[in-house]
Structure formats: structure tokens, C-alpha cells
Enzyme design. Structure first.
Site, short mmCIF file in Angstrom:
data_model
loop_
_atom_site.label_atom_id
_atom_site.label_comp_id
_atom_site.label_asym_id
_atom_site.label_seq_id
_atom_site.Cartn_x
_atom_site.Cartn_y
_atom_site.Cartn_z
N GLY A 49 -36.03 -15.15 0.02
CA GLY A 49 -34.94 -14.39 0.61
C GLY A 49 -35.17 -14.19 2.10
CG HIS A 50 -38.19 -14.89 3.82
ND1 HIS A 50 -38.80 -16.10 3.97
CD2 HIS A 50 -38.87 -14.24 2.85
CE1 HIS A 50 -39.81 -16.18 3.15
NE2 HIS A 50 -39.88 -15.07 2.43
CB ALA A 51 -34.81 -18.57 7.46
CE1 TYR A 52 -41.78 -17.85 5.75
CE2 TYR A 52 -40.93 -19.77 4.59
CZ TYR A 52 -41.60 -18.56 4.58
OH TYR A 52 -42.07 -18.04 3.40
NE ARG A 96 -39.02 -20.10 1.36
CZ ARG A 96 -39.86 -19.33 0.70
NH1 ARG A 96 -39.49 -18.15 0.24
NH2 ARG A 96 -41.11 -19.70 0.52
#
Ligand code: TYD
Length: 133
Positions: A49-52, A96
Site C-alpha cells: 500500500g505504497h510506492a517506492y 503496489r
């Protein structure tokens, strides 16, 4: 900008049991800097539940199954991982989330960056803003 893709891994079938392998730059398009795994996920829970901003990754269902839900800024993409001889390549700057974990599933994540909380984009709205420049 690279796109997400399922990458099939070498598979050595053997009566004694099967073997698969991952080598840097050969089976995945980066050098592994960090490996972690997610396990003992209670039914119905979600991870990620985040992006890089910088890290790209390769996700393998070493055991069991789960879904990886990606968003590339324009559309959502859903992958069901349930075999240990393929994995999902996730480019940097991809939203993602991992969900629908089966009992005793084991998610292996390989990435090309050391852990840094500053690499995380935690809010989807911020991700969309950065994606759209
Ligand atoms: P996090 O990436 O937030 O997991 P998820 O998005 O699935 O909830 O990580 C959970 C915790 O683990 C957080 O406190 C940071 C820590 N962590 C590390 O210390 N090193 C790592 O490589 C990772 C992936 C997480």
C-alpha cells in the site's frame, strides 16, 4: 520507464524435488541489495500500500498464493502469484499492494535498494501527483 512483467525463472525438475534460481541481471534486471519476506499473514490482511521512489523489486510466491495489485499512475494491474518458478517485476514508482494471502503463504521480495523510509510514497494522492509531474 520499464513496465511490470511476470518473469519465468529457470526450473530444474528432479525426482528428488525441483529447484529454481535467480541471478542478478540475468533473471532479474537489477542487482539485489536487500531481501525480505512476508509470512504469517492473517486472513484478509493486506501488505504494502505504497510506492517506492527509487527501489525496483521482484516478488515471488515461494509458498502459497497472493495477489499483487499495482497502479502505474494510469491503470490498475492485478497479478495472482502462486508458483515459486516465476515472479513479478515491479519498476520503481509503481503503487503496489499485496492481498488475498493464502494460509501459510510466503512472499519473497528482492530489491535493489537498502531499506530507507525516505524512499516510500505513503499516500496514493501524492503518488499520482508525482507520477503526473
Ligand atoms: P513496510 O514496508 O511498511 O511493510 P508494509 O508496507 O507491508 O506494511 O515495513 C513494515 C515494518 O518493517 C516497518 O516498521 C519498517 C520495517 N522494515 C525494515 O526495517 N526493513 C525492511 O527492509 C522492510 C521492508 C521493512
Amino acid at each position: 520507464m520499464q513496465a511490470p512483467e511476470i518473469i519465468e525463472l529457470p526450473k530444474f525438475l528432479d525426482d528428488r524435488g525441483n529447484l529454481s534460481v535467480i541471478e542478478n541481471q540475468k533473471n532479474i534486471p537489477f542487482d539485489i541489495e536487500r531481501t525480505y519476506w512476508i509470512y504469517d499473514v492473517p486472513g484478509g490482511e493486506k501488505r504494502g500500500g505504497h510506492a517506492y521512489t527509487n527501489a525496483q523489486e521482484f516478488i515471488v510466491a515461494i509458498s502459497g498464493s497472493f495477489d499483487v495489485v499495482l497502479h502505474d499512475g494510469e491503470k490498475e494491474l492485478r497479478y495472482h502469484l502462486n508458483r515459486s518458478y516465476y515472479g513479478l517485476y515491479v519498476p520503481k514508482m509503481t503503487w503496489r499492494e499485496l492481498e488475498n494471502f493464502s494460509t501459510n503463504s510466503l512472499a519473497l521480495i528482492l530489491t535493489d535498494h537498502k531499506y530507507a523510509d525516505t524512499d516510500y510514497i505513503q499516500e496514493f494522492d501524492d503518488f499520482i501527483k508525482v507520477k503526473n509531474g
